[in-house]
Design an enzyme around this catalytic site. Sequence first.
Site, PDB file in Angstrom:
ATOM      1  N   ASP A 276       1.601   3.294  31.111  1.00 30.06           N
ATOM      2  CA  ASP A 276       2.221   3.342  32.440  1.00 30.06           C
ATOM      3  C   ASP A 276       1.152   3.150  33.520  1.00 30.06           C
ATOM      4  O   ASP A 276       1.238   3.717  34.609  1.00 30.06           O
ATOM      5  CB  ASP A 276       2.979   4.657  32.649  1.00 30.06           C
ATOM      6  CG  ASP A 276       4.025   4.565  33.772  1.00 30.06           C
ATOM      7  OD1 ASP A 276       4.426   3.445  34.125  1.00 30.06           O
ATOM      8  OD2 ASP A 276       4.415   5.629  34.302  1.00 30.06           O
ATOM      9  N   GLY A 311       3.093   6.614  38.020  1.00 33.13           N
ATOM     10  CA  GLY A 311       2.359   5.938  36.960  1.00 33.13           C
ATOM     11  C   GLY A 311       1.216   6.806  36.474  1.00 33.13           C
ATOM     12  O   GLY A 311       1.148   8.006  36.753  1.00 33.13           O
TER      13      GLY A 311
END
Length: 384
Positions: A276, A311
């Site tokens: 991510d 993220g």
Amino acid sequence: MMTKQAFTGARIFDGAAWHDRKALVVADGKIEGLIAEDSPTDAIRVPADGAMIVPGFIDLQVNGGGGALLNDTPTVDAIRTICTAFAQFGTTACLPTIVTDTVEKNIETIAAGVAAVERGIPGFLGLHLEGPHLAVSRKGAHEASLIRPMDESDLLRLLEARKHLPNLLITVAAETVGPEQISRLTAGGIVVSIGHSDGTYAQVKAAVEAGASMVTHLFNAQSQIGNREPGVVGSALDLPQISAGLIADGIHVHPASIGIALRAKRGPGQIFLVTDAMSITGTDWTSFELTGRTVYRKDGALRLGDGTLAGADLTMTAAIRYMHETIGAPLEEVLRMASLYPAMAIRQEAERGHLRRGARADFVVLDGVLDVRSTWIGGSRAFG
């Protein structure tokens, strides 16, 4: 014709077992097989003394890296930068990922992905479109004003995109995109993952029966396990068809929760590693912009001004090290979580995620502390 090579002097993990005193033979971008190190061969010997050779890492959720963010610059150059940035961390194949954005930005991203295929960018595996068909209640760092239902034009655009991409993964909410739409998407070869969802067990089960086969970043931005409602997390662990990505950075998920999930997961679906990662990974930046908002880097985490995680500042080698050293998972299982299991999740296990004869020659040479010495994509050195 590509040179035939025999990699010698290393312990070799083929995805199932370790091999000592063997050489890995590579020709024409494929694995030819393992031979005894002292066997006669016409291959050029490449010494990898004291190292480990393992299957290349596959990252199905990488938003950016090396200064590039797909949401900011949905271009073929950004895709190249992302793929190149993570080769130094052992990633041999990835799905560059765009989070919730405008229709126009999604169209540009798909066009960039098609161009990346045409140019043969090493490491480009396809695209992951994370949103915009999500649940606002579980938006995480996604911009709420851009989240919306999936209409017919969206669905047809995705089906057309899949015809021109080797792989297309989309994240949707189980309560937003219905079984009929999921059935059409999966029939068209799209991998559907449930994420950013407050879905119930019944809703996730219906989505899976329609063809959904994944859950995006397990535990994060989804309904949790309750005593009377298992939620998305419980569904991911209980329903055997589901695979689930995991951000193993010590920030997104508590180590005890990771251990519980590993022990609880019913197969054949597996938990696999994702980064991510954002544009900031691989740079010395302290902040960056995401859909008009500033994300700050501090103490290993990426957060919006209100503290919401946005993220991760993570590489695949760091995730592997965390799973092995902190969680205590066996190294060979962690390596499968970074290679074979993501390949299985997108139905690419015939040629990816292992080093058996006929597989792509995507592999990583690691030292004893799991740092990357070199990365090889299709038999060509991509890093090191």
